[in-house]
Design an enzyme around this catalytic site. Structure first.
Site, PDB file in Angstrom:
ATOM      1  N   LYS A  28       0.836  -1.207   0.000  1.00 29.09           N
ATOM      2  CA  LYS A  28       0.000   0.000   0.000  1.00 29.09           C
ATOM      3  C   LYS A  28       0.870   1.257   0.000  1.00 29.09           C
ATOM      4  O   LYS A  28       2.011   1.228   0.461  1.00 29.09           O
ATOM      5  CB  LYS A  28      -0.878  -0.041   1.259  1.00 29.09           C
ATOM      6  CG  LYS A  28      -1.961   1.003   1.334  1.00 29.09           C
ATOM      7  CD  LYS A  28      -2.818   0.754   2.585  1.00 29.09           C
ATOM      8  CE  LYS A  28      -3.882   1.841   2.720  1.00 29.09           C
ATOM      9  NZ  LYS A  28      -3.294   3.143   3.058  1.00 29.09           N
ATOM     10  N   VAL A  31       3.727   3.083   3.129  1.00 28.19           N
ATOM     11  CA  VAL A  31       4.153   2.137   4.175  1.00 28.19           C
ATOM     12  C   VAL A  31       5.672   1.990   4.256  1.00 28.19           C
ATOM     13  O   VAL A  31       6.190   1.282   5.125  1.00 28.19           O
ATOM     14  CB  VAL A  31       3.506   0.733   3.971  1.00 28.19           C
ATOM     15  CG1 VAL A  31       1.993   0.816   4.100  1.00 28.19           C
ATOM     16  CG2 VAL A  31       3.908   0.118   2.637  1.00 28.19           C
ATOM     17  N   GLY A  32       6.401   2.650   3.354  1.00 33.46           N
ATOM     18  CA  GLY A  32       7.863   2.588   3.405  1.00 33.46           C
ATOM     19  C   GLY A  32       8.497   1.630   2.418  1.00 33.46           C
ATOM     20  O   GLY A  32       9.567   1.083   2.675  1.00 33.46           O
ATOM     21  N   THR A  34       9.894   2.205  -0.553  1.00 33.49           N
ATOM     22  CA  THR A  34      11.157   2.670  -1.138  1.00 33.49           C
ATOM     23  C   THR A  34      12.312   2.486  -0.160  1.00 33.49           C
ATOM     24  O   THR A  34      13.403   2.049  -0.536  1.00 33.49           O
ATOM     25  CB  THR A  34      11.049   4.150  -1.563  1.00 33.49           C
ATOM     26  OG1 THR A  34       9.982   4.271  -2.506  1.00 33.49           O
ATOM     27  CG2 THR A  34      12.339   4.629  -2.207  1.00 33.49           C
ATOM     28  N   ASP A  57       7.593   3.375  -9.815  1.00 32.85           N
ATOM     29  CA  ASP A  57       6.539   4.226  -9.276  1.00 32.85           C
ATOM     30  C   ASP A  57       6.642   5.599  -9.950  1.00 32.85           C
ATOM     31  O   ASP A  57       7.692   6.226  -9.880  1.00 32.85           O
ATOM     32  CB  ASP A  57       6.721   4.363  -7.763  1.00 32.85           C
ATOM     33  CG  ASP A  57       5.557   5.094  -7.099  1.00 32.85           C
ATOM     34  OD1 ASP A  57       4.765   5.734  -7.818  1.00 32.85           O
ATOM     35  OD2 ASP A  57       5.461   5.031  -5.864  1.00 32.85           O
ATOM     36  N   GLU A 227      -1.982  -1.947  10.551  1.00 32.71           N
ATOM     37  CA  GLU A 227      -3.293  -1.289  10.552  1.00 32.71           C
ATOM     38  C   GLU A 227      -4.235  -2.089   9.659  1.00 32.71           C
ATOM     39  O   GLU A 227      -3.797  -2.854   8.805  1.00 32.71           O
ATOM     40  CB  GLU A 227      -3.180   0.147  10.023  1.00 32.71           C
ATOM     41  CG  GLU A 227      -2.396   1.069  10.947  1.00 32.71           C
ATOM     42  CD  GLU A 227      -2.307   2.488  10.408  1.00 32.71           C
ATOM     43  OE1 GLU A 227      -2.937   2.781   9.362  1.00 32.71           O
ATOM     44  OE2 GLU A 227      -1.601   3.313  11.025  1.00 32.71           O
ATOM     45  N   ASN A 254       6.287  -2.534   8.870  1.00 29.29           N
ATOM     46  CA  ASN A 254       7.023  -1.309   9.188  1.00 29.29           C
ATOM     47  C   ASN A 254       6.258  -0.461  10.215  1.00 29.29           C
ATOM     48  O   ASN A 254       5.077  -0.680  10.455  1.00 29.29           O
ATOM     49  CB  ASN A 254       7.236  -0.517   7.883  1.00 29.29           C
ATOM     50  CG  ASN A 254       8.335   0.514   8.000  1.00 29.29           C
ATOM     51  OD1 ASN A 254       9.123   0.508   8.947  1.00 29.29           O
ATOM     52  ND2 ASN A 254       8.394   1.418   7.047  1.00 29.29           N
TER      53      ASN A 254
END
Length: 358
Positions: A28, A31-32, A34, A57, A227, A254
């Site tokens: 998603k 969320v980190g 990269t 991206d 989440e 993460n």
């Protein structure tokens, strides 16, 4: 079995699988991905002869994370001798693909005839370019989930599209040659040139498609946060990857909050309880996956040195600071509590004065 009994996973299995050629990192947005893909490429560069990280991206972040400008040409990352990075737009224009004008104009028409083939063609050209460079491992920093799934389906899309086009050859015979003459193009832009280019593209894409479906050569790393929406998206991603026969057995969670020694905030403690609920669900759903948990940091991880420092959490589980027994720790906590008490008393005093005025 509770989550406390499950040993935390790492990405060591990816580093030790020396047959891997393609490593996709996705999930998603926000969320980190990269950061995780950059650190994975740094770790792989320590055990492989040459590594290329590609961002597909459209909102590229590789340049920001490494604090170095990257383009669609592979560039050596500062501080490394075998790690390269490039940022590509999967929707390149026809003139970026290369080749002569006459063939490209017909390819443009072809792309309009077969849905999704334009994106697939540019992806094929990129893969063809990458294949000739001879990197031992290629890491893809992908776009958010929907775009990623479409990207992974492109080899199949192109394979079907090219088969359809090749089948038209027998039906329409020399029609393409007649069309090229009609448009006033030379013989070198004729049927053989176009079909030859299609044939070579088809060979590349068939080879890559086969490699993508080989778990010895390709794996997908899912990045998420604890989440609900991220859990839902991860499950959708894992299901779709199974449909396109792409191996995945690593999940990176993460932005995890740990109960550090000085956490007194009620809000943070409530957030930890919420995260624990979703962490339990991750471990239940993916009990056969390598699950790597990464801590939420007070600052962004940017620059090679910061990436290297944070990479230790990828190869050995993060250990929160829980030492509470020293005299210094107790004194510090008492000092913090005294300040909080003073603030509370001052606020109470203000409320009392306010009531008196009323």
């Amino acid at each position: 079995m509770s989550t406390a009994d499950i040993p935390e996973g790492t990405v060591r299995n990816i580093l030790e699988q020396d047959t891997l050629k393609w490593v996709f990192v996705g999930g998603k947005g926000g969320v980190g991905k990269t950061t995780c893909s950059s650190i994975l490429s740094i770790l792989l560069a320590q055990v492989r002869s040459s590594v290329l990280i590609i961002s597909t991206d459209p909102a590229h972040n590789l340049s920001d994370v490494f604090q170095q400008r990257f383009t669609k040409t592979p560039t050596l990352v500062n501080g490394f001798s075998n790690l390269y990075a490039m940022e590509v737009d999967p929707n390149v224009e026809n003139d970026d693909i290369g080749g002569n004008e006459g063939v490209d104009s017909l390819f443009s028409e072809l792309s309009n005839a077969i849905p999704g083939i334009d994106e697939a063609m540019s992806f094929a050209e990129m893969l063809k370019l990458v294949q000739t460079m001879g990197y031992s491992c290629i890491v893809f920093d992908t776009a958010p989930t929907g775009h990623t799934l479409r990207l992974l389906q492109l080899p199949s899309t192109l394979e079907k599209g090219l088969q359809k086009v090749m089948s038209l050859k027998s039906k329409f015979g020399g029609l393409i040659s007649q069309m090229t003459r009609l448009f006033g193009l030379d013989d070198e832009f004729g049927e053989e040139a176009i079909l030859g280019r299609l044939e070579s593209m088809k060979d590349v894409i068939e080879k890559v498609n086969k490699q993508f479906k080989d778990p010895d050569l390709t794996t997908f790393v899912c990045v998420c946060i604890p989440e609900f929406l991220s859990l839902y998206e991860t499950e959708r991603l894992v299901q779709e990857l199974a449909k396109v026969e792409i191996d995945t057995h690593n999940v990176i969670i993460n932005q995890v909050l740990y109960d550090e020694e000085d956490v007194e905030s009620k809000l943070l403690k409530a957030r930890m309880r919420m995260q624990k609920k979703y962490l339990d669900q991750f471990y239940m759903l993916y009990d056969d996956f390598n699950i790597t948990k990464l801590p939420l940091l007070p600052r962004e991880v940017t620059g090679v040195e910061s990436l290297k420092a944070f990479s230790r959490n990828f190869i050995s589980p993060y250990q929160p600071s829980t030492s509470r027994g020293t005299v210094e720790d107790v004194e510090r906590r008492i000092s913090t509590l005294k300040l909080q008490l003073e603030d509370t008393e001052a606020e109470l005093d203000r409320h009392r004065k306010g009531k008196q005025k009323v």
